[in-house]
Scaffold this motif. Sequence first.
Motif, PDB file in Angstrom:
ATOM      1  N   VAL A 114      43.175  38.082  33.690  1.00  0.00           N
ATOM      2  CA  VAL A 114      43.609  39.475  33.883  1.00  0.00           C
ATOM      3  C   VAL A 114      42.868  40.102  35.064  1.00  0.00           C
ATOM      4  O   VAL A 114      43.470  40.799  35.909  1.00  0.00           O
ATOM      5  N   ALA A 115      41.580  39.841  35.154  1.00  0.00           N
ATOM      6  CA  ALA A 115      40.785  40.406  36.251  1.00  0.00           C
ATOM      7  C   ALA A 115      41.229  39.848  37.604  1.00  0.00           C
ATOM      8  O   ALA A 115      41.287  40.588  38.608  1.00  0.00           O
ATOM      9  N   THR A 118      44.419  41.591  38.573  1.00  0.00           N
ATOM     10  CA  THR A 118      44.145  42.997  38.907  1.00  0.00           C
ATOM     11  C   THR A 118      43.501  43.130  40.282  1.00  0.00           C
ATOM     12  O   THR A 118      43.892  43.993  41.089  1.00  0.00           O
ATOM     13  N   LEU A 122      44.926  45.066  43.652  1.00  0.00           N
ATOM     14  CA  LEU A 122      44.158  46.123  44.316  1.00  0.00           C
ATOM     15  C   LEU A 122      43.837  45.794  45.766  1.00  0.00           C
ATOM     16  O   LEU A 122      43.619  46.696  46.588  1.00  0.00           O
TER      17      LEU A 122
END
Length: 401
Positions: A114-115, A118, A122
């Motif tokens: 997930v990180a 993300t 970004l």
Amino acid sequence: MDDSSYYIPAAAMAVAFAVKAPALLRSWRDPLLRAVCALLLLAGLVFFFAAPPTIAEVNRITGIPNISAPLVYALLSAFSAACLVLIINWRGGPPEATRRASRRWIAAYGLVVVALITLFVLGDAPLERLRDLDTYYATTPFIREMIVLYLASLTVAGVAMNVMCWRWALQVHGWLRAGLLLIALGFLFNIPYSAAKFTAVVARWNGGDLDGLSTYVAPVLASAGAQIIAVGFCVPLACQRIGDTWSTWSTYRRLGPLWRELRSASEHGDRALRISWWSPAELQVTQRESDIHDGILSLHPYFDSEVRANAYDAALTAGSDPVQAQAEADAAMVTAAVRARAADPEDRVISSATTAAPYASAEGPRDLVRISTALRQSAVVAAARGQATTRSESDFHERTS
């Protein structure tokens, strides 16, 4: 590395997964089987999506430059988790502790995935890089953190796998230990892989250029490590399978003398339903054991407890241990009964009810193997066979005189 270095391992993993898939469908609740299949599937996906042509195609289809980067990094993280979960389930232990440890690693690497996604969202990586994204975007905000995170997660998985494999390897022997050492060696490649990548990235942070370490050296280390890991997982499973098959066929072969001795005594004879010669070894052994038991049942009225008792005493006198002496005694009784049955074509019961002895040693295949071996090797059984033949011939002459 050329493209075949990615696609050939991917194809091999796909074939292995296809072979395991039917078993997975039948035994979905088996955590070890699920872990094996997950590892095979993820390993194949990592190789497939890490190939530069696939990277370019995925980027083109999605219309997002470098979208393959978080995809490949996420697959690598999932593969690391699958390896850890497989080792945990393979090692065994209390079910609740095993499930808890597996869930922790899955949750940890799920958060990593997930990180990674993300951070990519970004960040800003507009120019497609098929082979050198790690160094090209090493100083780009968020993309930089994504690169560091996936390298750190691989390093953690490599260290954890080495610790678990080495600890377990010290407790086991044989092919399992060899497989664990190979797995540990394969994950040991994660350390120089990450070191090469980190060195190139840090060099970029400091204005240097060591991109070759990331672009050319690291992929070779990753490929070598992955293939060693795959061999490490396969060696114990494959060798165990080969060993089991060899043991089964050995049992089949060793049952041969007893099966041939009883063949004529079986009520079913050649009319019994026969399985094909290409049937699995386990089925062949089952068929042979069934034939033996059929023969033993048909000989039951002809068993002579006196023959068995005499043979048992003779075997003990000759130096056999009680278990072996029992097998020799049973073999002597069987071979005598076969000859008594052959000397009674009118199906008269030549042993009285008081001398008939039930067959008491057929507790399993191992007893049958011992008896079969005694038929071929024991001098006590050979003597009993000779006495039974002489007695049968004497009875025949008495009936015809």
